[in-house]
Write an enzyme that holds these catalytic residues in place. Structure first.
Site, PDB file in Angstrom:
ATOM      1  N   GLU A 301     -26.879  50.525  19.246  1.00 46.12           N
ATOM      2  CA  GLU A 301     -25.851  51.026  19.992  1.00 46.12           C
ATOM      3  C   GLU A 301     -26.017  51.727  21.072  1.00 46.12           C
ATOM      4  OE1 GLU A 301     -22.874  53.389  17.361  1.00 46.12           O
ATOM      5  OE2 GLU A 301     -23.150  52.119  15.673  1.00 46.12           O
ATOM      6  N   ASP A 451     -30.548  48.974  12.421  1.00 43.30           N
ATOM      7  CA  ASP A 451     -29.657  49.535  11.581  1.00 43.30           C
ATOM      8  C   ASP A 451     -28.888  48.281  10.701  1.00 43.30           C
ATOM      9  OD1 ASP A 451     -27.434  50.619  10.036  1.00 43.30           O
ATOM     10  OD2 ASP A 451     -26.501  51.320  11.914  1.00 43.30           O
ATOM     11  N   ASN A 453     -27.052  48.772   7.772  1.00 49.67           N
ATOM     12  CA  ASN A 453     -26.061  48.782   7.211  1.00 49.67           C
ATOM     13  C   ASN A 453     -26.198  48.547   5.623  1.00 49.67           C
ATOM     14  OD1 ASN A 453     -23.981  50.768   8.723  1.00 49.67           O
ATOM     15  ND2 ASN A 453     -23.869  48.889  10.263  1.00 49.67           N
TER      16      ASN A 453
END
Length: 565
Positions: A301, A451, A453
């Site tokens: 991100e 990440d 998730n």
């Protein structure tokens, strides 16, 4: 001697020239910048210089005339070109005004510009700063640096940076006090309420350019004080050597997601708006990253502007290099940095997963999926995997394959994530096998950060650490309409999680759990240290993440690994 800076690239139709004209008698101190066609005559160019310089001088003359009627201004001619007051010299001989500028650009050596008896040595393609700005937010205890630095022919590491402060309230004499040097400056308590100024003399290996100074528009403010990552930094005070290296993974929360009404009003209403602003958060992010002294840094991100104007420029000055890709058309993505003193980059590649489903190892699994809704959803995602291949400079026979990814986030998409995770590990493994074939004398090892998730109870963690996900795995049925039948997965790398399975790597009021991992080949590495995670008390002190002391909704992972003999 004064200097004029000429910028011209062969084949261009224009040239630029800049100089600083100072006349203490007339109280003139002005930077002049010209962009001219190479086909114009020297006379036309000099007339433009004459017009611009005299315009400034005449203003000063007029002001002085009003203050002192007896001032003698007759010494200032109105047509300086004709009277020989502005000219170009080549080998100390006046250049014919009818000569075209392009003829001089072929060889600008020993070229001088004369303006009112002031001599300027013309330097072609010397280091030059196009633009430099200071940030709008500057906090005590956190790194401050130019928020924009655009230059030509410049090596920032060779350039000279100096910092000054000026008490904006009490100091009316415009006196600046020198407070530091270098590209990065960390304001201290005595700087609160002061403006900052940075000066830069651009340099490269052989030359120097015109100094530029820029003042901040805002004053230094008090920071949030000690942050939880400061405690974690107690474990990473020293850089590693030899076969040991430190690696971190961190989802830094993209500004494109934090700076929305939904984020401010629904996701993070407990967080002050100023603390959600990227100008605030990026100072904490950078301090956190720097303090870990990592050799390899995998970030998710990452806004393109943050990578280009904040992370890469600052980390470059600390001897890191980086690679960056956005997730297809979206303006945020993945960044991997590495310590250039310890590693050299051999290769970099990436894959937008949904655009490359014909990847050989993946296409076999893809062909077994009969649910078109699943296929449509999978192909609508912009999930990406980037892979950086690094060779150790201390151990030339050691090559590291660094994967970095950020998988799809929807709660009902465990099946999509599982397919993405399978693609990711097999894609990284295929690159590793290719590198091994090209370097049979080397030991090639894989690390996969990101990440994901996905909590440890889900299929991805099982796939990575147990190498197998059966067709009975619950993930295949996380969405009833998109259920996947009769598909099992296997992968061949013996992976483990360097930081284990912390209770939290993401903590918000809506969700908290372990979503981030640093996977490593357990037969190639041993874990020497896991940097302790923040306590639940620290995470909940301001309700959740992000907060005034946590710049992201995720917690960074950091571990020390050692290559086995």
């Amino acid at each position: 001697m004064n200097e004029a800076f000429l910028r011209y690239e062969k084949g261009s139709e224009v040239f630029d020239i800049s100089f600083r004209y100072v006349d203490e008698t007339m109280n003139v101190d002005r930077q002049f910048n010209f962009s001219r066609q190479i086909t114009e005559s020297v006379n036309n160019f000099l007339k433009r210089v004459d017009t611009n310089v005299c315009k400034i001088i005449n203003r000063k003359v007029e002001r002085k005339r009003k203050k002192n009627a007896a001032l003698d201004t007759s010494a200032l001619p109105n047509d300086n070109v004709d009277t020989g007051k502005i000219m170009l010299l080549k080998d100390d001989i006046k250049v014919d005004g009818n000569v075209l500028c392009k003829n001089l650009l072929q060889d600008s050596a020993k070229l001088k510009l004369v303006i009112f008896e002031k001599m300027f040595l013309v330097k072609q393609n010397a280091p030059y700063i196009i633009n430099m700005l200071l940030p709008s937010s500057m906090l005590v205890g956190f790194p401050t640096y130019p928020s924009k630095f655009e230059s030509l022919y410049t090596d920032k590491k060779q350039s000279i940076f100096n910092w000054y402060k000026n008490d904006a309230i009490n100091n009316k004499s415009n006196v600046w006090t020198h407070v530091g040097s270098g590209f990065l400056y960390e304001p201290n308590v005595s700087d609160i309420g002061c403006n900052l100024k940075i000066s830069c003399e651009p340099r490269n290996e052989s030359d120097s350019g015109c100094n530029m100074e820029v003042e901040s528009k805002n004053v230094v403010e008090a920071g949030p004080g000690p942050c939880p990552f400061d405690i974690r930094h107690q474990f990473t005070k020293h850089k590693l050597l030899g076969r040991s290296f430190r690696i971190m993974s961190y989802n830094i929360l993209a500004d494109t997601y934090a700076d929305s009404d939904f984020s401010k009003d629904v996701l993070y209403p407990y967080c002050p708006q100023y603390a959600l602003d990227m100008d605030y958060r990026k100072q904490l992010i950078l301090k956190e990253i720097i303090g870990f002294n990592s050799d390899i840094i995998c970030l998710q991100e990452v806004d393109r502007s943050v990578y280009e104007h904040d992370l890469l420029p600052s980390l470059y000055m600390l001897n890191y290099d980086g690679v960056f890709i956005t997730k297809n058309e979206i303006n945020e993505g993945l960044a991997t940095f590495f310590n250039q003193e310890r590693f050299e980059k051999l290769r970099f590649e990436y894959s937008v997963i949904a655009k490359n489903i014909d990847f050989p190892r993946f296409t076999t699994i893809w062909s077994k999926i009969n649910n078109n809704k699943t296929k449509e959803r999978f192909c609508s995602r912009n999930t990406t995997i980037q892979v950086t291949t690094l060779r150790s400079k201390e151990n030339q026979s050691e090559i590291l394959i660094i994967g970095n990814t950020h998988l799809y986030f929807k709660p009902d998409a465990d099946h999509i994530r599982l397919l993405q995770g399978y693609y990711t590990i097999t894609y990284v493994h295929e690159i590793a096998k290719k590198i091994q074939e090209e370097n049979p004398e080397c030991n090639v090892s894989v690390l996969l950060c990101g990440d994901f998730n996905s909590v440890p109870e889900c299929g991805i963690y099982q796939l990575m650490t147990k190498n197998y996900v059966p067709e009975t795995c619950e993930d295949w049925r996380s969405n009833t309409d998109e259920a996947i039948e009769n598909v099992s997965l296997t992968q061949d790398l013996c992976m483990s999680s360097a930081c284990g399975t912390p209770q939290y790597t993401n903590y918000t009021p809506e969700f908290s759990g372990c979503l981030d991992y640093i996977f490593y080949e357990k037969d190639k590495f041993e874990v020497e240290q896991i940097i302790p995670m923040p306590s639940k008390e620290e995470l909940t002190l301001h309700t959740g993440l992000p907060s005034v002391v946590f710049p992201s909704d995720h917690i960074s992972l950091c571990a020390d690994l050692k290559l086995k003999e």
